[in-house]
Design an enzyme around this catalytic site. Structure first.
Site, mmCIF file in Angstrom:
data_model
loop_
_atom_site.group_PDB
_atom_site.id
_atom_site.type_symbol
_atom_site.label_atom_id
_atom_site.label_comp_id
_atom_site.label_asym_id
_atom_site.label_seq_id
_atom_site.Cartn_x
_atom_site.Cartn_y
_atom_site.Cartn_z
ATOM 1 N N ASP A 1 -2.563 -10.831 -2.102
ATOM 2 C CA ASP A 1 -3.061 -10.363 -0.980
ATOM 3 C C ASP A 1 -4.396 -10.161 -1.058
ATOM 4 O O ASP A 1 -5.075 -9.496 -2.296
ATOM 5 C CB ASP A 1 -2.390 -9.050 -0.265
ATOM 6 C CG ASP A 1 -2.616 -8.630 1.065
ATOM 7 O OD1 ASP A 1 -1.826 -8.744 1.882
ATOM 8 O OD2 ASP A 1 -3.645 -7.918 1.077
ATOM 9 N N ASP B 1 -3.806 -12.844 3.906
ATOM 10 C CA ASP B 1 -5.275 -12.675 4.429
ATOM 11 C C ASP B 1 -6.687 -12.772 3.680
ATOM 12 O O ASP B 1 -7.596 -12.409 4.046
ATOM 13 C CB ASP B 1 -5.538 -10.894 4.799
ATOM 14 C CG ASP B 1 -4.611 -9.991 3.667
ATOM 15 O OD1 ASP B 1 -4.211 -10.610 2.570
ATOM 16 O OD2 ASP B 1 -4.342 -8.856 3.935
ATOM 17 N N HIS C 1 -6.145 -7.525 -0.304
ATOM 18 C CA HIS C 1 -6.371 -5.898 -0.420
ATOM 19 C C HIS C 1 -5.667 -5.566 -1.819
ATOM 20 O O HIS C 1 -4.689 -6.189 -2.148
ATOM 21 C CB HIS C 1 -5.910 -5.204 0.629
ATOM 22 C CG HIS C 1 -6.217 -5.594 1.816
ATOM 23 N ND1 HIS C 1 -5.804 -6.268 2.952
ATOM 24 C CD2 HIS C 1 -7.534 -5.100 2.490
ATOM 25 C CE1 HIS C 1 -6.644 -6.434 3.938
ATOM 26 N NE2 HIS C 1 -7.529 -5.652 3.722
ATOM 27 N N HIS D 1 0.787 -1.203 -0.037
ATOM 28 C CA HIS D 1 -0.025 -0.022 -0.071
ATOM 29 C C HIS D 1 0.836 1.165 0.000
ATOM 30 O O HIS D 1 0.289 2.521 -0.267
ATOM 31 C CB HIS D 1 -0.995 0.212 1.115
ATOM 32 C CG HIS D 1 -2.087 -1.151 1.291
ATOM 33 N ND1 HIS D 1 -2.824 -1.211 0.111
ATOM 34 C CD2 HIS D 1 -2.151 -2.114 2.114
ATOM 35 C CE1 HIS D 1 -3.582 -2.167 0.596
ATOM 36 N NE2 HIS D 1 -3.206 -2.865 1.796
HETATM 37 ZN ZN LIG Z 1 -3.931 -7.281 2.882
#
Ligand SMILES: [Zn+2]
Length: 345
Positions: free
Chosen positions: A158, A245, A160, A123
């Site tokens: 991931d 995750d 996200h 991120h």
């Molecule tokens: Zn994540």
């Protein structure tokens, strides 16, 4: 042969009650131990990324600011992201880990790399920390390869969307960034129409999937959507933003994957590499310790052909329709962008 970065004392990068915590790395390393690799495991000397290596993807002013913020004692950079006095040093080692592992892979010409480091990176933007991430570890590593003339595929599984990595390589024709992620979810980016800039149209592949998505859908996305884009790009290296995750046990998201699914996805992604010694996986998210341990073991066990039985693969969930729609929307967006390409001077 598994090549892992050297261990760094990271206990001081912690905020009480925050899910991105030192126990995560301990769990990931336990997953490696579960494979009983013996002589097939190489652990390197820790390496901290230099300013020049970081500056390939981060703005100098941001590096100065982050370093000064940490040395002043740290605090909360935003609602999700913290730094402590020691975070600048710990983050520089996390960002250097990929460079060290890739150097060793290049030297020996075989094996699989795994970057067991925190804080995670995908991120982090060129000029800003975000989403638990301070420095973009995988982007720093990918940029070290493109500086050598390599073409780098980044697969981000991931849960996200890796908005930082996407943004850094948005207009870079030497990087193909592929992300499958739960949507809607933090950080909110990662739509199928986000395809890259005019110098790299189609260099971004986003596959947003709904809560409950199972492993069979992820494998079909890799086979039907990602594989053709990879064949067209012809990478010379494959890096993976391996967050765990998307596991069904994770407290931060709602996909339904198991360690067996990660094992199968890892085998598919390994086939995208043009030869041995050109695959490295970077730990990103993963906040349930047991799921993280099992998923690291499942993933690396599959790649190294270990005698390790992961959980059963999952199937039958939603998501197939969304994957097909995303693939179509992406192709339409590429055609539309090509039609509107500005004239060269
Ligand atoms: Zn994540």
């Amino acid at each position: 042969m598994l090549i892992v970065n050297g261990p760094v004392e990271d206990a001081e990068h912690e905020e009480f009650g925050h899910p991105e915590r030192p126990d995560r790395l301990i769990a990931a390393l336990a997953g490696i131990s579960d494979l009983d690799l013996g002589d097939d495991l190489t652990v390197l000397t820790p390496y901290a990324a230099t300013r020049a290596e970081l500056a390939r993807v981060h703005q100098g002013a941001y590096l100065d600011e982050l370093g000064a913020y940490c040395y002043a004692g740290g605090g909360n950079i935003d609602a999700d992201t913290y730094a402590t006095y020691d975070s600048w040093s710990i983050a520089r080692y996390a960002a250097g880990a990929g460079i060290a592992v890739i150097d060793e892979l290049r030297r020996v010409g075989t094996g699989v790399g795994f970057i067991a480091a925190r804080p995670p990176g995908h991120h982090a933007l060129a000029d800003r920390a975000m989403g638990f991430c301070l420095l973009n570890n995988i982007a720093v590593a990918a940029a070290s390869l493109t500086a050598l003339g390599e073409r780098v595929l980044i697969v981000d599984w991931d849960v996200h969307h890796g908005n930082g990595t996407q943004s850094i390589f948005w207009n870079d024709p030497n990087v193909l960034y592929v992300s499958a992620h739960q949507w809607p979810l933090f950080p909110g980016s990662g739509g199928s129409r986000e395809i890259g800039g005019f110098d790299a149209l189609g260099g971004i592949v986003n596959i947003p999937v709904p809560a409950g998505t199972t492993g069979d859908v992820m494998l079909r996305a890799l086979d039907d959507v990602v594989a053709p884009a990879v064949a067209q790009f012809s990478p010379t290296w494959v890096l993976v933003s391996a967050g765990f995750d998307a596991h069904r046990g994770d407290p931060l998201a709602d996909l339904a994957l198991t360690s067996g699914d990660f094992a199968m996805m890892a085998n598919r992604v390994a086939q995208f590499a043009p030869g041995p010694g050109r695959l490295a996986l970077f730990l990103e998210g993963g906040y349930d310790l047991a799921a993280l341990r099992a998923s690291v073991a499942g993933t690396l066990g599959a790649l190294l052909d270990c005698d390790y039985a992961p959980e059963e693969a999952s199937s039958g969930g939603p998501g197939q329709e969304q994957v097909l729609r995303a693939a179509n929307e992406r192709l339409i967006a590429i055609h539309m962008a090509e039609d509107s390409r500005p004239e060269e001077d």
